[in-house]
Design an enzyme around this catalytic site. Sequence first.
Site, PDB file in Angstrom:
ATOM      1  N   HIS A  88       0.691  -1.162   0.039  1.00 26.71           N
ATOM      2  CA  HIS A  88       0.032  -0.025  -0.014  1.00 26.71           C
ATOM      3  C   HIS A  88       0.863   1.224  -0.091  1.00 26.71           C
ATOM      4  O   HIS A  88       0.545   2.259  -0.811  1.00 26.71           O
ATOM      5  CB  HIS A  88      -0.948   0.140   1.204  1.00 26.71           C
ATOM      6  CG  HIS A  88      -1.745  -0.998   1.444  1.00 26.71           C
ATOM      7  ND1 HIS A  88      -2.199  -1.751   2.471  1.00 26.71           N
ATOM      8  CD2 HIS A  88      -3.006  -1.524   0.487  1.00 26.71           C
ATOM      9  CE1 HIS A  88      -3.129  -2.482   2.265  1.00 26.71           C
ATOM     10  NE2 HIS A  88      -3.517  -2.474   1.184  1.00 26.71           N
ATOM     11  N   ARG A 108      -2.050  -6.038  -8.419  1.00 27.69           N
ATOM     12  CA  ARG A 108      -0.684  -7.146  -8.090  1.00 27.69           C
ATOM     13  C   ARG A 108      -0.639  -7.829  -9.160  1.00 27.69           C
ATOM     14  O   ARG A 108       0.441  -8.089  -9.587  1.00 27.69           O
ATOM     15  CB  ARG A 108      -1.062  -7.660  -6.740  1.00 27.69           C
ATOM     16  CG  ARG A 108      -0.899  -6.725  -5.531  1.00 27.69           C
ATOM     17  CD  ARG A 108      -1.334  -7.402  -4.368  1.00 27.69           C
ATOM     18  NE  ARG A 108      -2.644  -7.670  -4.358  1.00 27.69           N
ATOM     19  CZ  ARG A 108      -3.465  -7.884  -3.473  1.00 27.69           C
ATOM     20  NH1 ARG A 108      -2.972  -8.322  -2.216  1.00 27.69           N
ATOM     21  NH2 ARG A 108      -4.740  -8.141  -3.486  1.00 27.69           N
ATOM     22  N   LYS A 112     -16.085  -7.929   3.174  1.00 29.26           N
ATOM     23  CA  LYS A 112     -15.229  -8.461   3.925  1.00 29.26           C
ATOM     24  C   LYS A 112     -15.689  -8.616   5.322  1.00 29.26           C
ATOM     25  O   LYS A 112     -16.721  -7.849   6.000  1.00 29.26           O
ATOM     26  CB  LYS A 112     -13.836  -7.547   4.041  1.00 29.26           C
ATOM     27  CG  LYS A 112     -13.085  -7.666   2.881  1.00 29.26           C
ATOM     28  CD  LYS A 112     -11.843  -7.086   3.082  1.00 29.26           C
ATOM     29  CE  LYS A 112     -10.841  -7.262   1.809  1.00 29.26           C
ATOM     30  NZ  LYS A 112      -9.759  -6.309   1.701  1.00 29.26           N
ATOM     31  N   SER A 158      -2.779  -7.693   3.158  1.00 36.00           N
ATOM     32  CA  SER A 158      -3.079  -7.494   4.734  1.00 36.00           C
ATOM     33  C   SER A 158      -3.401  -8.691   5.208  1.00 36.00           C
ATOM     34  O   SER A 158      -3.007  -9.276   6.291  1.00 36.00           O
ATOM     35  CB  SER A 158      -4.360  -6.404   4.773  1.00 36.00           C
ATOM     36  OG  SER A 158      -3.852  -5.270   4.340  1.00 36.00           O
TER      37      SER A 158
HETATM   38  O1  PNS Z   1      -8.601  -2.940   0.173  1.00 38.98           O
HETATM   39  P1  PNS Z   1      -9.864  -3.303  -0.244  1.00 38.98           P
HETATM   40  O2  PNS Z   1     -10.825  -4.000   0.801  1.00 38.98           O
HETATM   41  O3  PNS Z   1      -9.804  -4.166  -1.646  1.00 38.98           O
HETATM   42  O4  PNS Z   1     -10.763  -1.789  -0.876  1.00 38.98           O
HETATM   43  C1  PNS Z   1     -12.136  -2.179  -1.335  1.00 38.98           C
HETATM   44  C2  PNS Z   1     -12.769  -0.676  -1.154  1.00 38.98           C
HETATM   45  C3  PNS Z   1     -12.973  -0.500   0.403  1.00 38.98           C
HETATM   46  C4  PNS Z   1     -12.201   0.491  -1.986  1.00 38.98           C
HETATM   47  C5  PNS Z   1     -14.442  -0.738  -1.837  1.00 38.98           C
HETATM   48  O5  PNS Z   1     -15.099  -1.872  -1.010  1.00 38.98           O
HETATM   49  C6  PNS Z   1     -15.005   0.464  -1.672  1.00 38.98           C
HETATM   50  O6  PNS Z   1     -14.813   1.333  -2.472  1.00 38.98           O
HETATM   51  N1  PNS Z   1     -15.806   0.541  -0.558  1.00 38.98           N
HETATM   52  C7  PNS Z   1     -16.555   1.771  -0.288  1.00 38.98           C
HETATM   53  C8  PNS Z   1     -17.914   1.457  -0.697  1.00 38.98           C
HETATM   54  C9  PNS Z   1     -18.246   1.626  -2.048  1.00 38.98           C
HETATM   55  O7  PNS Z   1     -18.393   2.787  -2.671  1.00 38.98           O
HETATM   56  N2  PNS Z   1     -18.467   0.549  -2.672  1.00 38.98           N
HETATM   57  C10 PNS Z   1     -18.809   0.052  -4.294  1.00 38.98           C
HETATM   58  C11 PNS Z   1     -17.610   0.112  -4.851  1.00 38.98           C
HETATM   59  S1  PNS Z   1     -17.881  -0.785  -6.497  1.00 38.98           S
END
Ligand code: PNS
Length: 167
Positions: A18, A92, A42, A130
């Site tokens: 990150h 990645r 998650k 993570s």
């Molecule tokens: O590190 P991650 O868990 O892969 O990140 C995913 C994240 C947190 C960026 C994504 O779940 C997100 O944007 N969450 C905010 C809510 C949202 O807007 N969801 C719609 C995305 S399609």
Amino acid sequence: MRRIAVCPGSFDPVTLGHLDIITRASTLFDKVIVLISTNATKQTASFTATERMMMIAAATAHLDNVVIDILDGLLVNYVKRVQAVAIVKGLRAVSDFEYEFQMALTNKVLYEGAETVFLTTSKENMYLSSSVVKQVAYFGGDISPFVPACILDTIRERLIKEEQDEY
Ligand code: PNS
């Protein structure tokens, strides 16, 4: 006009992978907002949003144009509100692509101005996540190759298994 990028993620906890993406984004944009966001797919996070924020703050203290924020809502609403020109994500491997592509397209449908920029991860961090860090820390392994040195103890203290069982 200042070009703002948002770098969203769970960051539970932040890794060297990150940090690499955040650092490189900070050279491409005038301001980078590292946005601790909720990933509804998650399970509950290991660290609270505030703890994650403190860890990222420590790891990015040397980057003048990086700030951190917390969001419990839709990313696109935030992007629109701060008038960010890009959502920066790290890629990645091919395995990341489908998931990231889906999110990028969904965000674009929700808000036409949501442009996602993908940075290829550095080869050293190809495997890093993570969850890997949490697994290693839980069993008392050395996580120093995976996370910023300044947050090593915070992660270790929180995640290490209470007692090491012998089998
Ligand atoms: O590190 P991650 O868990 O892969 O990140 C995913 C994240 C947190 C960026 C994504 O779940 C997100 O944007 N969450 C905010 C809510 C949202 O807007 N969801 C719609 C995305 S399609």
